[in-house]
Design an enzyme around this catalytic site. Structure first.
Site, PDB file in Angstrom:
ATOM      1  NE  ARG A 134      14.291 -51.736 -34.226  1.00  0.00           N
ATOM      2  CZ  ARG A 134      14.986 -50.689 -34.612  1.00  0.00           C
ATOM      3  NH1 ARG A 134      15.318 -50.553 -35.883  1.00  0.00           N
ATOM      4  NH2 ARG A 134      15.348 -49.772 -33.738  1.00  0.00           N
ATOM      5  CB  CYS A 148       7.747 -48.897 -26.535  1.00  0.00           C
ATOM      6  SG  CYS A 148       8.367 -47.805 -27.835  1.00  0.00           S
ATOM      7  CE  LYS A 158      17.041 -51.402 -26.201  1.00  0.00           C
ATOM      8  NZ  LYS A 158      15.630 -51.259 -26.360  1.00  0.00           N
ATOM      9  CB  SER A 183      17.993 -58.840 -29.786  1.00  0.00           C
ATOM     10  OG  SER A 183      18.009 -57.696 -30.609  1.00  0.00           O
ATOM     11  CB  CYS A 187       7.663 -49.704 -31.879  1.00  0.00           C
ATOM     12  SG  CYS A 187       8.626 -50.465 -30.572  1.00  0.00           S
ATOM     13  NE  ARG A 244      12.523 -48.372 -33.169  1.00  0.00           N
ATOM     14  CZ  ARG A 244      11.375 -48.766 -33.723  1.00  0.00           C
ATOM     15  NH1 ARG A 244      10.568 -47.869 -34.272  1.00  0.00           N
ATOM     16  NH2 ARG A 244      11.034 -50.043 -33.730  1.00  0.00           N
ATOM     17  CE  LYS A 261      15.248 -48.404 -27.689  1.00  0.00           C
ATOM     18  NZ  LYS A 261      13.836 -48.777 -27.724  1.00  0.00           N
ATOM     19  CD  GLU A 276      17.473 -38.057 -23.324  1.00  0.00           C
ATOM     20  OE1 GLU A 276      16.547 -38.170 -22.509  1.00  0.00           O
ATOM     21  OE2 GLU A 276      17.297 -37.693 -24.505  1.00  0.00           O
TER      22      GLU A 276
HETATM   23  C1  PBG Z   1      11.107 -50.912 -28.249  1.00  0.00           C
HETATM   24  C2  PBG Z   1      12.317 -51.651 -27.798  1.00  0.00           C
HETATM   25  C3  PBG Z   1      13.436 -52.057 -28.551  1.00  0.00           C
HETATM   26  C4  PBG Z   1      14.222 -52.823 -27.706  1.00  0.00           C
HETATM   27  C5  PBG Z   1      13.598 -52.828 -26.444  1.00  0.00           C
HETATM   28  N1  PBG Z   1      12.429 -52.084 -26.522  1.00  0.00           N
HETATM   29  C6  PBG Z   1      13.829 -51.954 -29.964  1.00  0.00           C
HETATM   30  C7  PBG Z   1      13.695 -50.787 -30.793  1.00  0.00           C
HETATM   31  O1  PBG Z   1      13.931 -49.662 -30.389  1.00  0.00           O
HETATM   32  O2  PBG Z   1      13.364 -51.050 -31.947  1.00  0.00           O
HETATM   33  C8  PBG Z   1      15.486 -53.504 -28.133  1.00  0.00           C
HETATM   34  C9  PBG Z   1      15.841 -54.731 -27.386  1.00  0.00           C
HETATM   35  C10 PBG Z   1      16.747 -55.677 -28.057  1.00  0.00           C
HETATM   36  O3  PBG Z   1      17.255 -55.492 -29.182  1.00  0.00           O
HETATM   37  O4  PBG Z   1      16.993 -56.687 -27.419  1.00  0.00           O
HETATM   38  N2  PBG Z   1      11.213 -49.556 -28.281  1.00  0.00           N
HETATM   39 ZN    ZN Z   2       9.481 -48.671 -29.464  1.00  0.00          ZN
END
Ligand code: PBG
Ligand code: ZN
Length: 325
Positions: A206, A121, A249, A275, A123, A218, A196, A234
């Protein structure tokens, strides 16, 4: 009259031996994946609001993986905390970057006794914090997919066993599969973050990666938590596009989605216990309101019962070390 009571479910709960005999859910270490956050240089850095989780230098990650392996935990998912951020996220496919260098160190050392997963990803690497490239306030799909495919190939080159796209751009699984195959990485798998959701449960993560979006949020790419059937769309797309494993997720608030995935797909289903799900447990335990081992096993059993065979959890290492299973 109670004397006529023939059916007594409590017979099967009579003592621990009977309960073991009839239990139908087993959580196993071989199905758990431990995420690790990488940082430049040596040593470790605590993360605010993420109890017991640190960013680790390659020296410590390597040591951590070694001790996990000794305890029977062999699956790891890597994220990079990057200070090199730009509008395109170019650091994401730098072959000298944190993820590739760590992957090759660990693969060299542990070979096929470990399974290495990488989050794909943009980000953590974009200055605006979005998961794709932007044009004005729009997150541009197809241009992002091209970058993600480059990133996946870069991870494969360095020794990833599975790449895990978490961006939620349309068509990324197909593009990644094609790019991997073209470069000769037919054996590298795709674990797709298929459903997701745009969730409030990603806060500590984050914080860990300094990856919050700098404008808007997002919800133009991650799923709307009011929708269940969209997850099935999906799912069918990711299966068509060649996903080897499909993931839901977060996990606990989405057990219905996990159950649907189990029913509608023949590939393994994974769930990511994210998290803030982890941090909720830590906060309850800190307040003396729950016993950590029991609460974690209840949560993981629920996720398993719903139909996830693979679980990504920040508790994996602690479970292994404590012999909780
Ligand atoms: C990145 C990503 C995220 C998570 C995993 N890969 C966060 C987001 O979309 O900001 C979240 C994992 C977590 O909260 O443990 N795209
Ligand atoms: Zn991301």
């Amino acid at each position: 009259m109670l004397g006529d009571l023939i059916k007594r479910p409590r017979r099967l709960r009579r003592n621990a031996s009977v309960r073991e005999l009839v239990r139908d859910t087993h959580v196993q270490l071989s199905h758990l994946i431990q995420p690790y956050f990488l940082k430049d240089g040596k040593g470790s850095e605590p993360i605010t609001g993420f109890s017991g989780v640190c960013r680790l230098g390659v020296d410590l990650v390597s040591r951590q993986v070694e001790s996990d392996l000794e305890k029977g935990l062999r699956n790891f998912l890597f994220f990079a905390h990057s200070t090199k951020k730009d509008s395109q996220g170019t650091e994401a496919w730098n072959p000298e970057g944190l993820i590739p260098t760590t992957l090759s160190t660990i693969k060299k050392r542990f070979g096929d006794s470990v399974l290495l997963f990488t989050d794909v990803c943009l980000c953590p690497f974009t200055s605006h914090g979005h998961c794709g490239v932007v044009k004005g306030e729009e997150i541009v799909n197809d241009a992002s997919v091209e970058q993600l495919a480059k990133m996946a190939v870069c991870h494969a080159q360095a020794g990833a066993d599975f790449v895990a796209p978490s961006d939620m751009m349309d068509g990324r699984v197909r593009a990644i599969r094609h790019a991997l195959d073209r470069q000769g990485y037919q054996q590298v798998g795709v674990l797709a973050y298929t459903a997701k959701y745009a969730s409030s449960y990603y806060g500590p993560f984050r914080e860990a990666l300094d990856s919050s979006p700098q404008f808007s949020d997002r919800s133009s790419y991650q799923m709307d938590f009011r929708n269940a059937r969209a997850a099935l769309q999906e799912l069918s797309l990711d299966l068509e596009e060649g996903a080897d494993i499909v993931m839901v997720k977060p996990a606990l608030p989405y057990l219905d989605i996990i159950a649907q995935f189990r029913e509608h797909s023949a590939v393994p289903v994974a769930a990511y216990c994210v998290s803030a799900e982890y941090q909720m447990v830590k906060l309850l335990v800190r307040e003396g309101l729950a016993e950590e081992r029991k609460l974690v096993l209840e949560n993981l059993s629920a996720i398993t019962r719903a139909g996830a065979q693979i679980i990504v959890t920040y508790h994996a290492s602690e479970i292994a070390r404590g012999g909780w299973l």
